[in-house]
Scaffold this motif. Structure first.
Motif, short mmCIF file in Angstrom:
data_model
loop_
_atom_site.label_atom_id
_atom_site.label_comp_id
_atom_site.label_asym_id
_atom_site.label_seq_id
_atom_site.Cartn_x
_atom_site.Cartn_y
_atom_site.Cartn_z
N UNK A 382 0.86 -1.19 0.00
CA UNK A 382 0.00 0.00 0.00
C UNK A 382 0.89 1.23 0.00
N UNK A 383 0.57 2.17 -0.88
CA UNK A 383 1.29 3.44 -0.97
C UNK A 383 0.33 4.59 -0.63
N UNK A 384 0.77 5.49 0.23
CA UNK A 384 0.01 6.68 0.57
C UNK A 384 0.86 7.90 0.25
N UNK A 385 0.35 8.75 -0.63
CA UNK A 385 1.13 9.91 -1.09
C UNK A 385 2.50 9.47 -1.61
N UNK A 386 2.54 8.32 -2.26
CA UNK A 386 3.78 7.82 -2.84
C UNK A 386 4.68 7.09 -1.88
N UNK A 387 4.36 7.12 -0.60
CA UNK A 387 5.17 6.44 0.41
C UNK A 387 4.65 5.03 0.65
N UNK A 388 5.50 4.03 0.53
CA UNK A 388 5.06 2.66 0.78
C UNK A 388 4.93 2.45 2.28
N UNK A 389 3.69 2.22 2.73
CA UNK A 389 3.41 2.02 4.15
C UNK A 389 3.17 0.57 4.51
N UNK A 390 2.95 -0.26 3.49
CA UNK A 390 2.85 -1.71 3.69
C UNK A 390 3.59 -2.37 2.53
#
Length: 390
Positions: A382-390
């Motif tokens: 999962x990416x949020x605002x381009x940041x991979x958080x999972x």
């Protein structure tokens, strides 16, 4: 400059299906989506570039859940400020990148606490799923259509109460009974405040809905559940959902709240532009059978994957993951995922005013993305605002 290149991705986005794609993200924004060129050199990571191999899995827009109460033993209405952090973390694990935590029909003091906890989550930088606002489900509902809501706390629509809550944290959506006294005027006031009014937990007749429709109401809460059914002498809210094309209808796609045949009817007879998959998940989501809890003061137990009131047996919500709901509809209808996927993200974004930047895997859109295993439908990344958080 932060740069992420996602390779070997099967991109599924509204009207887009690219089996072997390369997606480039810079500073949280999608810069390009293209099919991998034959004999192209592999992208190599460097100091500014992260390379993620999607391994042929689906890459979809991050899911947007506008109606969900809790998960992992936590509920948005819990007094504990940590509840929303754990709840948002669980939703992220489901591939939900934007969520509207949804309240119960509870006291004004409890609603204010929930809004305050959402503010604390925002002030902490929203480390998991994004929470741009909240959904008030009640307390302005029809006491005869409470479902699993507590009738003790039902009250008449009150713009002042709405404003007090919204002053603590933005209210983006409110579910209420349009047939209540002044229901059409309440819808108009909600729209002035930037709140989407929705008809839910309602005994309204078609004429009641149309009064609110004329002033701008365009949303229906968990379609078919706790609303007036279709009848040949009074089409009610279910009939309205089929007759009025531009009503944005929430659907719980767990094959429990609506049977497979009803899901097929909804998704094949209504415009997909106006259907939104929701989970309506409770704190028992992510929990095992036998889990017992209270919901707005009412006892609920999870058995055979169904959350029901101990007294009366009413369905109380779901344990559904939004991606599983998307899969269920695809299995039932056979509609291509590139057409269905708008119902899990882009439609919600459009209604809430974000359709030009959320809900697509497309150049210029925020890189809120989910990687889904096409065989198991489990979430791989999962990416949020381009940041991979999972």
């Amino acid at each position: 400059m932060r740069r992420t290149v996602i390779t070997n991705a099967h991109v599924i986005s509204p009207d887009v299906d690219i089996a072997d794609a390369v997606v480039v993200v810079e500073n949280g924004i999608v810069q390009s989506v293209r099919a991998r060129r034959a004999n192209a050199r592999p992208v190599s990571p460097d100091a500014e570039t992260t390379v993620v191999d999607a391994k042929g899995q689906y890459l979809m827009p991050g899911f947007i859940d506008v109606h969900t109460h809790g998960a992992l033993g936590y509920d948005f209405c819990d007094a504990d400020p940590d509840a929303i952090f754990q709840f948002a973390k669980a939703k992220l694990e489901e591939g939900v990148t934007t969520v509207l935590p949804t309240t119960l029909t509870v006291s004004h003091a409890d609603l204010m606490k929930s809004a305050g906890n959402a503010r604390k989550y925002a002030d902490a930088g929203m480390p998991y799923a994004k929470v741009p606002g909240i959904h008030l489900e009640g307390p302005f509902i029809n006491p005869k259509c409470c479902g699993a809501q507590n009738p003790k706390f039902v009250r008449k629509p009150d713009v002042r109460e709405l404003k007090e809550i919204a002053a603590v944290y933005p209210v983006k959506l409110i579910s209420y009974a349009v047939e209540a006294e002044g229901g059409d005027k309440f819808a108009k006031e909600c729209l002035k405040l930037g709140v989407v009014p929705s008809c839910g937990h309602t005994g309204a007749k078609f004429a009641d809905l149309m009064k609110a429709y004329k002033v701008g109401l365009r949303h229906m809460t968990h379609f078919c559940n706790q609303m007036t059914p279709l009848h040949h002498r009074e089409i009610g809210m279910v009939g309205a959902g089929f007759l009025v094309e531009d009503l944005n209808t929430e659907v719980i796609c767990d094959k429990i709240h609506l049977c497979p045949d009803m899901l097929k009817l909804v998704f094949t007879r209504r415009s997909l532009e106006h259907v939104q998959i929701i989970t309506d998940s409770l704190r028992c989501s992510h929990c095992k059978d036998g889990y017992a809890f209270t919901m707005g003061g009412l006892e609920v137990k999870l058995e055979n994957g169904e959350a029901r009131l101990v007294k009366g047996g009413n369905l109380a919500g779901s344990t559904l993951w939004l991606g599983k709901g998307l899969k269920n509809v695809h299995d039932v209808t056979g509609i291509p995922l590139k057409d269905l996927v708008r119902t899990s993200s882009w439609n919600q974004a459009i209604e809430l005013g974000w359709g030009d930047r959320l809900g697509k895997v497309e150049k210029g859109y925020v890189a809120d993305l989910v990687v889904v295993n096409p065989k198991s439908w489990k979430i791989s990344a999962v990416f949020v605002d381009g940041e991979q958080r999972i």
